[in-house]
Design a protein around this motif. Structure first.
Motif, mmCIF file in Angstrom:
data_model
loop_
_atom_site.group_PDB
_atom_site.id
_atom_site.type_symbol
_atom_site.label_atom_id
_atom_site.label_comp_id
_atom_site.label_asym_id
_atom_site.label_seq_id
_atom_site.Cartn_x
_atom_site.Cartn_y
_atom_site.Cartn_z
ATOM 1 N N UNK A 173 -2.240 12.029 -2.765
ATOM 2 C CA UNK A 173 -2.397 12.402 -1.354
ATOM 3 C C UNK A 173 -1.895 13.820 -1.116
ATOM 4 N N UNK A 174 -0.785 14.157 -1.762
ATOM 5 C CA UNK A 174 -0.243 15.504 -1.630
ATOM 6 C C UNK A 174 -1.097 16.521 -2.374
ATOM 7 N N UNK A 175 -1.478 16.196 -3.609
ATOM 8 C CA UNK A 175 -2.170 17.167 -4.451
ATOM 9 C C UNK A 175 -3.629 17.390 -4.067
ATOM 10 N N UNK A 176 -4.263 16.368 -3.479
ATOM 11 C CA UNK A 176 -5.668 16.500 -3.091
ATOM 12 C C UNK A 176 -5.850 16.532 -1.571
ATOM 13 N N UNK A 177 -4.734 16.562 -0.834
ATOM 14 C CA UNK A 177 -4.745 16.831 0.614
ATOM 15 C C UNK A 177 -5.488 15.788 1.436
ATOM 16 N N UNK A 178 -5.265 14.502 1.155
ATOM 17 C CA UNK A 178 -5.814 13.461 2.023
ATOM 18 C C UNK A 178 -4.675 12.653 2.637
ATOM 19 N N UNK A 179 -4.996 11.941 3.713
ATOM 20 C CA UNK A 179 -4.015 11.078 4.375
ATOM 21 C C UNK A 179 -4.012 9.719 3.694
ATOM 22 N N UNK A 180 -2.827 9.153 3.534
ATOM 23 C CA UNK A 180 -2.679 7.863 2.865
ATOM 24 C C UNK A 180 -1.903 6.915 3.767
ATOM 25 N N UNK A 181 -2.507 5.760 4.029
ATOM 26 C CA UNK A 181 -1.834 4.706 4.794
ATOM 27 C C UNK A 181 -1.600 3.517 3.862
ATOM 28 N N UNK A 182 -0.364 3.092 3.779
ATOM 29 C CA UNK A 182 0.014 1.993 2.885
ATOM 30 C C UNK A 182 0.413 0.783 3.707
ATOM 31 N N UNK A 183 -0.238 -0.353 3.443
ATOM 32 C CA UNK A 183 0.130 -1.616 4.079
ATOM 33 C C UNK A 183 0.725 -2.521 3.012
ATOM 34 N N UNK A 184 2.021 -2.756 3.110
ATOM 35 C CA UNK A 184 2.741 -3.558 2.119
ATOM 36 C C UNK A 184 3.748 -4.450 2.835
ATOM 37 N N UNK A 185 3.975 -5.668 2.325
ATOM 38 C CA UNK A 185 5.030 -6.495 2.909
ATOM 39 C C UNK A 185 6.392 -5.856 2.675
ATOM 40 N N UNK A 186 7.336 -6.167 3.535
ATOM 41 C CA UNK A 186 8.653 -5.537 3.447
ATOM 42 C C UNK A 186 9.294 -5.709 2.073
ATOM 43 N N UNK A 187 9.086 -6.875 1.452
ATOM 44 C CA UNK A 187 9.719 -7.151 0.159
ATOM 45 C C UNK A 187 9.046 -6.436 -1.000
ATOM 46 N N UNK A 188 7.866 -5.861 -0.749
ATOM 47 C CA UNK A 188 7.118 -5.191 -1.826
ATOM 48 C C UNK A 188 6.688 -3.788 -1.405
ATOM 49 N N UNK A 189 7.536 -3.147 -0.613
ATOM 50 C CA UNK A 189 7.254 -1.785 -0.183
ATOM 51 C C UNK A 189 7.380 -0.822 -1.367
ATOM 52 N N UNK A 190 6.771 0.343 -1.266
ATOM 53 C CA UNK A 190 6.897 1.332 -2.347
ATOM 54 C C UNK A 190 8.356 1.736 -2.572
ATOM 55 N N UNK A 191 8.625 2.246 -3.745
ATOM 56 C CA UNK A 191 9.947 2.750 -4.108
ATOM 57 C C UNK A 191 10.385 3.797 -3.079
ATOM 58 N N UNK A 192 11.578 3.660 -2.493
ATOM 59 C CA UNK A 192 12.035 4.668 -1.513
ATOM 60 C C UNK A 192 12.026 6.086 -2.069
ATOM 61 N N UNK A 193 12.215 6.232 -3.383
ATOM 62 C CA UNK A 193 12.235 7.571 -3.985
ATOM 63 C C UNK A 193 10.875 8.243 -3.856
ATOM 64 N N UNK A 194 9.795 7.484 -4.013
ATOM 65 C CA UNK A 194 8.459 8.083 -3.924
ATOM 66 C C UNK A 194 8.145 8.449 -2.472
ATOM 67 N N UNK A 195 8.675 7.676 -1.527
ATOM 68 C CA UNK A 195 8.454 8.002 -0.122
ATOM 69 C C UNK A 195 9.266 9.234 0.284
ATOM 70 N N UNK A 196 10.460 9.372 -0.275
ATOM 71 C CA UNK A 196 11.247 10.591 -0.022
ATOM 72 C C UNK A 196 10.521 11.806 -0.603
ATOM 73 N N UNK A 197 9.947 11.632 -1.795
ATOM 74 C CA UNK A 197 9.193 12.730 -2.409
ATOM 75 C C UNK A 197 8.034 13.134 -1.502
#
Length: 303
Positions: A173-197
């Motif tokens: 999303x960052x490298x190719x400049x598109x918007x990304x929407x992620x729908x995940x349950x709270x217990x299976x959310x993406x790694x907080x480190x990748x969201x901070x990045x």
């Protein structure tokens, strides 16, 4: 002085201009006739493929791609080599670098990939780790643009488990400049480190627990397998059931939206047959484009 090898490890560590060049190269190679054996770019080159995780698409696409470019392939299953029986990845890297021109590793542990790249004197390609799957994302971007034109400025929605594919989607999303929407349950959310990045990189990434909110007017809807094909966990399936891609989900996306899945698909779990086989689906083009995207990666690594 020997230059450093051109590794393909993760999308976030390769300049976005170079990623676009690799993708364009893959598109050009897709247009070429594989039966034309004149002036093949990788004649005399050898790819070693190391597998610590089973594979269908990764193995076939890399092997066929390398051969179509004129090169040779050596397949190294973990059960048949010393790297699966106590030899360090550093030593394996040093030895293989004396024999082959490029190495692809498919493993669980991203540290093994990092060690291989650190000690190899030839290019190393990430064929998948539990942390990322960059080759799949190159094929996904190629597939989107094949059907819908430039991906920059578009919206991609992902629904399901916040796994390694999601991590690479965030990078993309960052490298190719598109918007990304992620729908995940709270217990299976993406790694907080990748969201901070994503925040630090200025990427347009949002996370919700509502799949309909994520897919609303999206240009593309994506999902991935929930669990290992041989290890179906009932609790995990129950948690993810509301995130299944159905006809109703696709109807909430933008008119003309496409559906993608990196495969293997567990039909009836993360996606229903009516979507997999329906007018939205481009999964077979997506699977084929693994071949073409990876040919671009191989040629770039060895150029």
């Amino acid at each position: 002085m020997t230059s450093a090898p051109k590794h393909f490890i993760d999308l976030d560590v390769i300049d976005k201009v170079i990623l676009r060049e690799i993708l364009d190269l893959g598109v050009d190679l897709k247009k070429s006739d594989p039966s034309n054996r004149d002036n093949l770019p990788l004649v005399g080159k050898t790819l070693a493929m190391m597998f610590e995780k089973p594979s269908t698409r990764t193995r076939v696409s890399f092997e066929v791609g390398m051969r179509q470019l004129g090169g040779e392939v050596v397949v190294l299953p973990q059960s048949e080599t010393q790297f699966g029986h106590g030899e360090t990845m550093a030593d394996t890297a040093r030895v293989l670098s004396r024999f082959v021109d490029v190495i692809m590793l498919r493993t669980d542990d991203p540290q093994k990939l990092a060690d291989l790249a650190e000690y190899a004197t030839v290019p190393v390609i990430n064929g998948l780790t539990d942390q990322s799957h960059p080759c799949q994302l190159m094929a996904d971007v190629m597939t989107f643009e094949q059907h819908r034109g430039p991906i920059a400025g578009r919206t991609v929605a992902y629904t399901g488990d916040g796994n390694n594919v999601v991590n690479s989607f965030v990078h993309a999303a960052s490298q190719f400049d598109f918007s990304l929407r992620l729908a995940c349950p709270d217990s299976l959310r993406p790694d907080p480190a990748i969201l901070r990045w994503a925040v630090e990189a200025g990427a347009d990434v949002t996370v919700t627990d509502d799949p309909m909110e994520a897919v609303d007017q999206a240009d593309c809807v994506v999902t991935d397998t929930w669990v290992s094909m041989h290890n179906k966990e009932d609790d995990r399936v129950h948690t993810l059931t509301p995130y299944r891609v159905t006809v109703d989900v696709m109807r909430h996306a933008k008119k003309g939206a496409r559906f993608m899945h990196g495969l293997p698909a567990h039909r009836g779990d993360e996606v229903v047959d009516e979507v997999m086989d329906g007018p939205w689906s481009v999964v077979w083009d997506e699977a084929e484009n693994r071949l073409h995207a990876q040919k671009g990666i191989l040629q770039w690594c060895l150029s």
